[in-house]
Design an enzyme around this catalytic site. Sequence first.
Site, PDB file in Angstrom:
ATOM      1  CG  ASP A 212      -0.193 -43.848   3.136  1.00 10.12           C
ATOM      2  OD1 ASP A 212       0.854 -43.368   2.661  1.00 10.12           O
ATOM      3  OD2 ASP A 212      -0.279 -44.316   4.292  1.00 10.12           O
ATOM      4  CG  ASP A 252       3.640 -41.214   2.609  1.00 14.36           C
ATOM      5  OD1 ASP A 252       4.813 -41.427   2.239  1.00 14.36           O
ATOM      6  OD2 ASP A 252       3.205 -41.609   3.693  1.00 14.36           O
ATOM      7  NE  ARG A 308       9.284 -46.612   1.279  1.00 19.48           N
ATOM      8  CZ  ARG A 308       9.007 -45.624   2.104  1.00 19.48           C
ATOM      9  NH1 ARG A 308       7.748 -45.325   2.384  1.00 19.48           N
ATOM     10  NH2 ARG A 308       9.977 -44.914   2.668  1.00 19.48           N
TER      11      ARG A 308
END
Length: 436
Positions: A212, A252, A308
């Site tokens: 991330d 990610d 998300r």
Amino acid sequence: MSRTLIALLATAAALPAAAEAPVSDALKALAAMPAPLGWATEEGGTTGGGTAAPVVVTSRAELVAALGGQNLENAANADPAVIVIAGRIDLTADDAGRPQGAADFADTDYDEAAYIATYDPESYGRDREPEGPLEEARERSEQAQKAHGMIRVGSNKTLIGLPGATLAGGTLLLKGVENVIIRNIAFEDSWDFFPQWDATDGSQGNWNAEYDLIAIEDGTTHVWIDHAAFSDGARPDDAIPPVFGRVHQHHDGLIDIKNGASYVTITASHFFDHDKTHIIGSSDSRTEDLGRLKVTLAGNWYDNVRQRLPRVRFGEVHVFGNLFTPSAEGPYAFDYALGAGKQSRLLSEANAFVLPEGIDPAQIVKSYKGEMIEDRGSLVNGAPADLVALYNAANPEKPLRATVDWDPPYAYELPDPAELAGRLPGEAGPTLLGDD
């Protein structure tokens, strides 16, 4: 902000790297501001590095030194620090400042072409994850990249950027720490050189990346991220050919919050050109996350991001006053925004969704074993919309309850959602340096 302060900040950028003298009293005051709203203000609030003397950094080596000096151990350094990011810092760079790539981190036994040939699902099968010497070599390569490009941030730290400040090619890791402020910085392209193929992931298999841009995990508390930007940069996942008919994914999440982290506020930030944006809660099996994962997302702009926004498990998550401008086509074609996961309690208020033709408003909410989600005052293309009712009408077999069992304990003011589309594109992101 006054012109005087802008001049002081410009002067600060020209100071020697890692200077110990204060940049300016004004910069210290700006960097140490308490979080203005949301969960980060609860249970003692979030002050970051406080009034510590600012240190200006211009390279990865200087950033690691300012955070404590030994990257793998820096999470243990709780000394207050205000770290001023100047210019673009490549987190793959070695100590001499040379950018590094896959060849610099790869294990001697790893070969990407051989990996792809070995785990081709047409020959290896679709009923098992990769195992064997090549997968083990990939894992060792991944660990080498992680040890270098995942920058550990300890407790009581403020990271604040001067105009143009960028952290690229790596991850800020907040793991088991507390009291961190991150402001006015662009983050981009946390590229995994060694993604894993998993034929058992979904019906067609998927490539999975590790990194991330910011990872907040393992009980970390009291984090405020403000006026920042997050994207894949100039290297989107569709820039390279698919493999096994699937996107060869090298990115990610943008900001993920998991494993007992809590009291996090993200405000006035720009998230764009990306697939998986925020996961809040890492696993359905982590019932110990109940009572944790308290997160506020407010005043952010979610622009050409796929999913998300956020997806939540267990947490009490407050999403208000944000602007969503998804795309119907392209590599980040919209899937959903608000994901109701196991035992999640997501409260949405006064958000604005600008949907192009081809996106059904019923897609905004999606259930991942969730039972409830509450929405108040949202607009879709300028008109009032009941997001939960739209979802329930399209999914009568698994309806969601339209109320949650909590109210935010902190004071906050809802914006007019009709103004967000005109206002937030000019305000979200690293835009702190303007006149009063």
